[in-house]
Write an enzyme that holds these catalytic residues in place. Structure first.
Site, PDB file in Angstrom:
ATOM      1  N   ALA A  98     -13.256  -5.616  12.291  1.00 22.86           N
ATOM      2  CA  ALA A  98     -12.907  -7.028  12.458  1.00 22.86           C
ATOM      3  C   ALA A  98     -11.550  -7.326  11.841  1.00 22.86           C
ATOM      4  CB  ALA A  98     -13.976  -7.915  11.819  1.00 22.86           C
ATOM      5  N   GLY A 121       0.813  -1.213   0.000  1.00 25.31           N
ATOM      6  CA  GLY A 121       0.000   0.000   0.000  1.00 25.31           C
ATOM      7  C   GLY A 121       0.838   1.251   0.000  1.00 25.31           C
ATOM      8  N   ALA A 122       1.945   1.215  -0.769  1.00 27.33           N
ATOM      9  CA  ALA A 122       2.939   2.295  -0.705  1.00 27.33           C
ATOM     10  C   ALA A 122       2.689   3.418  -1.700  1.00 27.33           C
ATOM     11  CB  ALA A 122       4.337   1.716  -0.941  1.00 27.33           C
ATOM     12  N   ILE A 128      -5.819  10.128  11.050  1.00 23.17           N
ATOM     13  CA  ILE A 128      -4.658  10.615  10.303  1.00 23.17           C
ATOM     14  C   ILE A 128      -5.138  11.418   9.104  1.00 23.17           C
ATOM     15  CG2 ILE A 128      -2.569   9.939   9.051  1.00 23.17           C
ATOM     16  CD1 ILE A 128      -2.499   9.297  12.047  1.00 23.17           C
ATOM     17  N   ARG A 168       0.398   5.741  -1.718  1.00 26.12           N
ATOM     18  CA  ARG A 168      -0.123   7.022  -1.213  1.00 26.12           C
ATOM     19  C   ARG A 168      -0.258   6.966   0.307  1.00 26.12           C
ATOM     20  NH1 ARG A 168      -5.898   6.601  -0.634  1.00 26.12           N
ATOM     21  NH2 ARG A 168      -6.658   4.584  -1.373  1.00 26.12           N
ATOM     22  N   TYR A 228     -14.253  -3.594   8.616  1.00 24.15           N
ATOM     23  CA  TYR A 228     -12.956  -2.948   8.822  1.00 24.15           C
ATOM     24  C   TYR A 228     -12.449  -3.185  10.250  1.00 24.15           C
ATOM     25  CZ  TYR A 228      -9.410   0.779   8.691  1.00 24.15           C
ATOM     26  OH  TYR A 228      -8.233   1.493   8.739  1.00 24.15           O
ATOM     27  N   SER A 233      -5.479  -0.300  13.294  1.00 22.64           N
ATOM     28  CA  SER A 233      -6.223   0.951  13.473  1.00 22.64           C
ATOM     29  C   SER A 233      -6.821   0.968  14.871  1.00 22.64           C
ATOM     30  CB  SER A 233      -7.352   1.052  12.434  1.00 22.64           C
ATOM     31  OG  SER A 233      -8.255   2.094  12.762  1.00 22.64           O
ATOM     32  N   ASN A 255       0.894  -2.702   5.324  1.00 20.83           N
ATOM     33  CA  ASN A 255       0.164  -1.448   5.482  1.00 20.83           C
ATOM     34  C   ASN A 255      -1.113  -1.377   4.647  1.00 20.83           C
ATOM     35  OD1 ASN A 255      -0.132   1.656   5.844  1.00 20.83           O
ATOM     36  ND2 ASN A 255       0.099   1.394   3.631  1.00 20.83           N
TER      37      ASN A 255
END
Length: 244
Positions: A153, A13-14, A184, A16, A151, A138, A86
């Site tokens: 879970a 997931g790099a 964030i 952005r 999300y 998270s 990520n």
């Protein structure tokens, strides 16, 4: 301090947001960072902007594709020192209306994707008797959130996955840790009106929304030699919003 010279890192997931900041922090600390995303053009742009990085297109929900990515990195660089899981998505909706497809898609990417990555790097890290695995969860995985059952879970599952694999891999010198970001600054929060932002900030004792670098700095620490005695932990980076 936090010198990652000659280290090889994979960051999913790099392309952005938080992933981009993580890739930048690791690269600037001396690591060669393999930036992973489904969109090769976006992730190439990120890799080209860093001092020491390359790009790889991969659907992390596919065990075969993630294994192919890892094997390619090992073939080219001879090792993998750091894995940062990520990548994550949302498909929000109240559970009474949530489609099974939306549940499965979120779990497959956010949780199964991390499982695929950990499984793929474990053999080479065990042979090296060293490695750093860092999962990005998270605060929603700690406290839940209405409309985000899938999300929440998936992110709670990452915490459990971190603890179990930390216990399995510790004897081989591999640390596994988890970061739980709070609010964030992203495209979503940037689009909030002033009243919504003010309401959000009131929940945060430090009085501000975080930025991707706040998470990247914690990743850099956990990836470093200085964090060698930390494993199985969940590090909450949220400005004090969640205190357990």
């Amino acid at each position: 301090m936090f010198d990652l010279t000659n280290q090889i890192a994979i960051v999913t997931g790099a392309s952005r947001g938080i992933g981009k900041s993580i890739a930048s922090a690791l690269s600037n600390a001396g690591a060669h960072v393999v930036c992973v995303s489904r969109n090769i053009n976006d992730v190439k742009s990120v890799a080209n902007s860093l001092p020491n990085a390359s790009a790889f297109s991969c659907d992390i929900s596919s065990a075969d594709e993630f294994t192919e990515c890892v094997n390619s990195v090992i073939s080219k660089h001879g090792k993998i020192d750091i894995l940062v899981n990520n990548a994550g998505i949302t498909r929000d909706g109240l559970i009474i209306r949530m489609k099974t497809e939306d549940w499965n898609t979120v779990l497959n990417i956010n949780l199964t994707g991390a499982f695929n990555g950990i499984k793929a790097v474990t053999r080479t890290m065990m042979k090296q008797k060293s490695g750093r695995i860092i999962n990005i969860s998270s605060v929603v995985g700690l406290i839940g959130n209405a409309g985000q059952a899938n999300y929440a879970a998936s992110k709670a599952g990452l915490i459990g996955l971190t603890k179990a694999t930390a216990k399995e891999l510790a004897s081989r010198g591999i640390t596994v840790n988890c970061i739980t970001p709070g609010y964030i600054s992203t495209d979503m929060t940037d689009n909030l009106n002033d009243a919504a932002k003010e309401k959000l900030i009131k929940q945060i004792p430090l009085g501000r929304i975080g930025n991707p670098d706040d998470i990247a700095h914690m990743v850099l620490y956990l990836a470093s030699e200085e964090a060698g005695y930390i494993t199985g932990q969940t590090m909450t980076v949220d400005g004090g919003m969640v205190m357990i």
